[in-house]
Design a protein around this motif. Structure first.
Motif, mmCIF file in Angstrom:
data_model
loop_
_atom_site.group_PDB
_atom_site.id
_atom_site.type_symbol
_atom_site.label_atom_id
_atom_site.label_comp_id
_atom_site.label_asym_id
_atom_site.label_seq_id
_atom_site.Cartn_x
_atom_site.Cartn_y
_atom_site.Cartn_z
ATOM 1 N N LEU A 225 0.835 -1.191 0.000
ATOM 2 C CA LEU A 225 0.000 0.000 0.000
ATOM 3 C C LEU A 225 0.873 1.246 0.000
ATOM 4 O O LEU A 225 1.990 1.230 0.512
ATOM 5 N N ARG A 226 0.357 2.317 -0.585
ATOM 6 C CA ARG A 226 1.082 3.588 -0.620
ATOM 7 C C ARG A 226 0.487 4.536 0.415
ATOM 8 O O ARG A 226 -0.720 4.611 0.588
ATOM 9 N N ILE A 227 1.378 5.275 1.079
ATOM 10 C CA ILE A 227 0.953 6.195 2.138
ATOM 11 C C ILE A 227 0.822 7.604 1.586
ATOM 12 O O ILE A 227 1.729 8.116 0.926
ATOM 13 N N ILE A 228 -0.322 8.236 1.852
ATOM 14 C CA ILE A 228 -0.480 9.666 1.591
ATOM 15 C C ILE A 228 -0.848 10.320 2.921
ATOM 16 O O ILE A 228 -1.469 9.709 3.788
ATOM 17 N N SER A 229 -0.420 11.566 3.099
ATOM 18 C CA SER A 229 -0.684 12.220 4.385
ATOM 19 C C SER A 229 -0.806 13.726 4.239
ATOM 20 O O SER A 229 -0.314 14.319 3.271
ATOM 21 N N THR A 230 -1.472 14.323 5.222
ATOM 22 C CA THR A 230 -1.548 15.778 5.379
ATOM 23 C C THR A 230 -1.433 16.087 6.870
ATOM 24 O O THR A 230 -1.597 15.189 7.703
ATOM 25 N N PRO A 231 -1.169 17.334 7.238
ATOM 26 C CA PRO A 231 -0.945 17.672 8.658
ATOM 27 C C PRO A 231 -2.222 17.777 9.488
ATOM 28 O O PRO A 231 -2.544 18.828 10.053
ATOM 29 N N ILE A 232 -2.979 16.696 9.582
ATOM 30 C CA ILE A 232 -4.148 16.651 10.454
ATOM 31 C C ILE A 232 -3.665 16.695 11.907
ATOM 32 O O ILE A 232 -2.722 15.988 12.265
ATOM 33 N N LYS A 233 -4.315 17.510 12.714
ATOM 34 C CA LYS A 233 -3.954 17.584 14.128
ATOM 35 C C LYS A 233 -5.026 16.898 14.973
ATOM 36 O O LYS A 233 -6.228 17.168 14.813
ATOM 37 N N ILE A 234 -4.564 16.010 15.842
ATOM 38 C CA ILE A 234 -5.480 15.307 16.728
ATOM 39 C C ILE A 234 -4.943 15.372 18.157
ATOM 40 O O ILE A 234 -3.743 15.534 18.370
ATOM 41 N N LEU A 235 -5.846 15.260 19.115
ATOM 42 C CA LEU A 235 -5.471 15.196 20.519
ATOM 43 C C LEU A 235 -6.028 13.907 21.120
ATOM 44 O O LEU A 235 -7.059 13.403 20.678
ATOM 45 N N ARG A 236 -5.345 13.396 22.134
ATOM 46 C CA ARG A 236 -5.823 12.219 22.835
ATOM 47 C C ARG A 236 -6.231 12.594 24.256
ATOM 48 O O ARG A 236 -5.591 13.436 24.892
ATOM 49 N N PHE A 237 -7.298 11.964 24.719
ATOM 50 C CA PHE A 237 -7.800 12.230 26.066
ATOM 51 C C PHE A 237 -7.762 10.951 26.896
ATOM 52 O O PHE A 237 -8.166 9.886 26.434
ATOM 53 N N ARG A 238 -7.287 11.062 28.104
ATOM 54 C CA ARG A 238 -7.294 9.945 29.030
ATOM 55 C C ARG A 238 -8.724 9.708 29.533
ATOM 56 O O ARG A 238 -9.593 10.566 29.393
ATOM 57 N N ALA A 239 -8.919 8.540 30.129
ATOM 58 C CA ALA A 239 -10.243 8.200 30.649
ATOM 59 C C ALA A 239 -10.673 9.142 31.759
ATOM 60 O O ALA A 239 -11.871 9.346 31.987
ATOM 61 N N ASN A 240 -9.695 9.764 32.455
ATOM 62 C CA ASN A 240 -10.018 10.709 33.530
ATOM 63 C C ASN A 240 -10.206 12.139 33.007
ATOM 64 O O ASN A 240 -10.321 13.078 33.795
ATOM 65 N N GLY A 241 -10.240 12.287 31.686
ATOM 66 C CA GLY A 241 -10.492 13.588 31.077
ATOM 67 C C GLY A 241 -9.262 14.435 30.846
ATOM 68 O O GLY A 241 -9.352 15.522 30.257
ATOM 69 N N ILE A 242 -8.100 13.966 31.280
ATOM 70 C CA ILE A 242 -6.861 14.722 31.102
ATOM 71 C C ILE A 242 -6.403 14.650 29.642
ATOM 72 O O ILE A 242 -6.363 13.581 29.038
ATOM 73 N N LYS A 243 -6.085 15.813 29.103
ATOM 74 C CA LYS A 243 -5.623 15.892 27.713
ATOM 75 C C LYS A 243 -4.148 15.567 27.644
ATOM 76 O O LYS A 243 -3.352 16.094 28.426
ATOM 77 N N ARG A 244 -3.780 14.697 26.722
ATOM 78 C CA ARG A 244 -2.374 14.374 26.557
ATOM 79 C C ARG A 244 -1.721 15.413 25.652
ATOM 80 O O ARG A 244 -2.201 15.674 24.548
ATOM 81 N N ALA A 245 -0.648 16.006 26.118
ATOM 82 C CA ALA A 245 0.054 17.027 25.339
ATOM 83 C C ALA A 245 0.630 16.423 24.071
ATOM 84 O O ALA A 245 1.184 15.321 24.088
ATOM 85 N N GLU A 246 0.470 17.114 22.962
ATOM 86 C CA GLU A 246 0.977 16.649 21.673
ATOM 87 C C GLU A 246 1.870 17.728 21.065
ATOM 88 O O GLU A 246 1.635 18.922 21.246
ATOM 89 N N VAL A 247 2.894 17.297 20.341
ATOM 90 C CA VAL A 247 3.798 18.222 19.659
ATOM 91 C C VAL A 247 3.638 18.005 18.153
ATOM 92 O O VAL A 247 3.906 16.919 17.641
#
Length: 287
Positions: A225-247
């Motif tokens: 398979l060939r990979i294509i990508s764009t700079p989509i930004k996503i954040l992850r949240f812990r089960a306790n509601g804490i946002k995980r910092a992303e760079v």
């Protein structure tokens, strides 16, 4: 002549953040209403557990099943499996290979590796046990991930729906492999989760496991398979509601990874241009 593409949006996980799922559905519907002509259906593949005990992420919390069930009315396909089934399979696999001292890179008594095994098993079962022939492509996204900038996502969905042998992801967080938290694929890629599960077992046995992103890359390459990508930004949240910092930065010191990301974006631009040209030709043809 209708040119509407049928897209299945598949959320999956253990019920960490149903609010993320709801917000993502709102984002997709709103953007689609004003800019695109997709027909979205929504699915939720749930590994059912009663409590999260994860020292590595500092999550110690009961899963409130009522909150999850309250979201079912916005879901077209609900697929649930007791995670204990997959956990038993994982530890049986370790016991079968007990003569080999399997390396645990996370040093948490195989908890993280077991979670990855359960996650890939769930996705593999979902695609195997549901009739999905009517869909042109699938957007697969973790239930604890929130889309905060969908740059190129809808164009990526359109490309995957019209081309073969491609997968679409975000350009961020490849970690030496390929981001595995959000991915768009079609029938040519729906074997991807089977392949990732196979590679996880193989790498555990051979003590070559690095991380899930590298497994994702190897599986994509194995399926040509060939990979294509764009700079989509996503954040992850812990089960306790804490946002995980992303760079949201590339890692130039990872030379080969950076080159692969650049190539994937150039490939996106190529296919995007092709889709636009085909669209204009189609409109002229049917005027």
């Amino acid at each position: 002549m209708s040119n509407v593409k049928n897209i299945l949006v598949l959320f999956y996980g253990i019920g960490r953040s149903p609010s993320c799922m709801k917000k993502n559905i709102e984002i997709l519907k709103k953007k689609n209403k004003y800019s695109y002509s997709f027909k979205f259906n929504f699915a939720y593949a749930l590994n059912s557990i009663k409590r999260i005990n994860n020292p590595r992420t500092s999550e110690f919390i009961d899963i409130d099943k009522s909150i999850i069930l309250s979201s079912i009315n916005i879901i077209d396909i609900f697929y649930e499996i007791d995670q204990n089934i997959f956990e038993n399979e994982f530890y049986n696999y370790l016991n079968l290979n007990k003569k080999i001292k399997i390396y645990d890179p996370y040093n948490d008594q195989f908890k993280t590796l077991c979670n990855l095994f359960c996650q890939l098993s769930l996705l593999s079962k979902f695609f195997k046990n549901n009739d999905l022939a009517s869909y042109d492509s699938y957007l697969v996204i973790r239930d604890d991930v929130l889309i905060i900038d969908e740059s190129g996502l809808f164009s990526g969905i359109e490309i995957i729906s019209k081309t073969k042998k491609n997968v679409f992801i975000t350009s961020f967080h490849w970690h030496g492999g390929v981001n595995d938290r959000i991915i768009v694929l079609n029938d040519y890629g729906n074997k991807l989760f089977n392949e990732r599960l196979f590679l996880l077992k193989k790498q555990l046995k051979n003590n070559t496991f690095k991380n899930s992103e590298r497994i994702n890359l190897e599986a994509i390459e194995n399926l040509s398979l060939r990979i294509i990508s764009t700079p989509i930004k996503i954040l992850r949240f812990r089960a306790n509601g804490i946002k995980r910092a992303e760079v949201f930065l590339l890692r130039p010191y990872r030379v080969f990874e950076t080159m692969r990301i650049i190539v994937s974006f150039i490939r996106f631009c190529f296919f995007y241009t092709k889709v636009i040209i085909d669209k204009k030709f189609h409109l002229k043809l049917f005027k």
